[in-house]
Design an enzyme around this catalytic site. Structure first.
Site, PDB file in Angstrom:
ATOM      1  N   GLU A 167       1.299  -1.062  -0.365  1.00  0.00           N
ATOM      2  CA  GLU A 167      -0.028   0.084   0.161  1.00  0.00           C
ATOM      3  C   GLU A 167       0.790   1.649  -0.258  1.00  0.00           C
ATOM      4  OE1 GLU A 167      -3.493   0.482  -0.693  1.00  0.00           O
ATOM      5  OE2 GLU A 167      -3.279  -1.615  -0.409  1.00  0.00           O
TER       6      GLU A 167
ATOM      7  N   CYS B  72     -11.806   1.696 -14.833  1.00  0.00           N
ATOM      8  CA  CYS B  72     -12.278   3.347 -15.117  1.00  0.00           C
ATOM      9  C   CYS B  72     -11.287   3.997 -14.876  1.00  0.00           C
ATOM     10  CB  CYS B  72     -13.649   3.085 -13.564  1.00  0.00           C
ATOM     11  SG  CYS B  72     -14.513   5.095 -13.538  1.00  0.00           S
TER      12      CYS B  72
ATOM     13  N   CYS C 187     -15.803   2.019 -20.930  1.00  0.00           N
ATOM     14  CA  CYS C 187     -17.237   1.778 -19.893  1.00  0.00           C
ATOM     15  C   CYS C 187     -17.819   0.753 -20.171  1.00  0.00           C
ATOM     16  CB  CYS C 187     -18.018   3.283 -20.265  1.00  0.00           C
ATOM     17  SG  CYS C 187     -17.110   4.983 -19.502  1.00  0.00           S
TER      18      CYS C 187
ATOM     19  N   CYS D 183     -17.852  -1.981 -18.025  1.00  0.00           N
ATOM     20  CA  CYS D 183     -17.629  -1.803 -16.656  1.00  0.00           C
ATOM     21  C   CYS D 183     -19.202  -2.527 -16.416  1.00  0.00           C
ATOM     22  CB  CYS D 183     -17.435  -0.301 -16.210  1.00  0.00           C
ATOM     23  SG  CYS D 183     -17.630   0.240 -14.881  1.00  0.00           S
TER      24      CYS D 183
ATOM     25  N   CYS E 134     -24.402   4.342 -13.897  1.00  0.00           N
ATOM     26  CA  CYS E 134     -23.624   5.567 -14.265  1.00  0.00           C
ATOM     27  C   CYS E 134     -23.831   6.583 -14.274  1.00  0.00           C
ATOM     28  CB  CYS E 134     -21.888   4.875 -14.581  1.00  0.00           C
ATOM     29  SG  CYS E 134     -20.969   5.766 -14.629  1.00  0.00           S
TER      30      CYS E 134
END
Length: 359
Positions: free
Chosen positions: A43, A203, A210, A213, A219
């Site tokens: 991370e 995205c 899209c 997605c 959306c």
């Protein structure tokens, strides 16, 4: 708070998980095994760095320092050397300090507590939540850059996500989604990874896919034709250009003279070539430290390097067969380094590339 019509909180989580099971990234090096230490390290590396860049650094880092106590006990020069090339070196210094804090206060382990994690250097709210959800499957919302982009588009949120009011809105939405009863307690790690994967692979900032997605039906940005304008870009401002000279001195044994940067500021605590603001300052530094003719320097091609808040052009000047004045000598901030020893030190990427160009 605008939320897409018909976009139930449950639909967001369940659709995302179904997509992740088929299309998500399941073979990242920090997932096998997925321990708190490895999740934390990944991370921190993934802040400001893409997966494909971070992965080889991660594997090299854990091979050298496989546990948190070993990281805490390592010299800072070793940590910075392992990080060298990843940039944003404050991450490495904070990682090292946080590991030492865990040894001092948490028995050599990362604490399983949001407040305790965020009290450690370099760990903010989203990073702490990502550690807790992925390492222990705890129910916490994340809000990194990828998630901000996904939520801004999905819910049609206007305004630059870095603004406190907009970020507060996005946090509220992230918390609502993670609280969904349709999100099983056993899938929190997958859900966290799924959000990051969606933003990184579909995205995306430019040219999002899209049509592929799993969230496209609800959306707002896609429905209203606003995908390209959301999230709202950061207000632009001119990036200043700065110039400096770097002095590349080699002695009779072809060792390179390196100088440690101050503990704060750009390239803090890294080893680099001595640097001066202009030619006059470079000549003054040379006269104070070295024997030889400043005018005999070989002028090399300039090096361009971009920081987050300014651009820097470095003009390298090179001398061979140089000796230091007796009053200088090696010290904590200035030392001769053999080529074979360069890999053991944290050196800024543009300076390392310069030195390696002479290999």
């Amino acid at each position: 708070m605008p939320v897409a019509a018909g976009a139930g909180v449950d639909a967001f989580a369940s659709r995302l998980l179904r997509w992740f099971d088929v299309c998500g990234r399941h073979d990242l090096p920090w997932q096998h095994p997925r321990t708190p230490y490895r999740v934390w390290l990944s991370e921190i590396m993934l802040q400001q760095t893409q997966v494909k860049t971070a992965a080889p650094y991660f594997e090299r880092f854990v091979a050298a320092l496989p546990t948190l106590p070993e990281l805490a006990a390592a010299p800072q020069d070793q940590v910075l050397a392992l990080w060298s090339g990843l940039g944003y070196y404050a991450r490495a210094r904070n990682l090292h300090a946080a590991a030492q804090g865990c040894v001092e206060r948490h028995g050599g382990e990362l604490p399983r507590d949001l407040d305790a994690l965020t009290a450690l250097p370099g760990i903010g709210r989203s990073t702490a939540a990502a550690i807790l959800s992925q390492a222990w499957n705890d129910r916490h919302a994340i809000l990194d850059g990828n998630v901000k982009r996904v939520l801004s588009r999905y819910h049609g949120i206007d305004g630059y996500p870095g603004l406190p009011a907009v970020e507060k809105q996005l946090w509220a939405l992230a918390e609502r989604h993670v609280a969904s009863p349709d999100l099983p307690d056993t899938r929190l790690a997958d859900y966290t990874q799924a959000q990051m994967d969606l933003g990184a692979t579909l995205c995306t900032r430019a040219d999002p896919a899209c049509v592929l997605c799993p969230l496209q039906d609800d959306c707002v940005a896609r429905r209203e034709g606003r995908v390209a304008e959301l999230p709202t870009p950061k207000p632009g401002k001119a990036v200043p250009q700065r110039h400096a000279q770097v002095l590349w001195l080699q002695d009779a044994q072809a060792r390179v003279l390196l100088q440690r940067r101050p503990p704060v500021g750009i390239w803090a605590s890294l080893w680099t070539l001595p640097q001066a603001e202009d030619a006059a300052a470079a000549q003054a530094w040379f006269a104070a430290h070295a024997h030889g003719d400043f005018a005999a320097a070989q002028r090399l091609a300039p090096i361009a390097h971009a920081f987050s808040h300014y651009k820097l052009e470095l003009q390298p000047l090179r001398w061979r067969g140089i000796a230091l004045r007796d009053a200088v000598g090696d010290n904590d901030a200035l030392r001769w380094v053999a080529r074979a020893e360069l890999s053991e030190l944290g050196i800024p990427a543009p300076i390392r590339r310069l030195l390696e160009s002479d290999a």
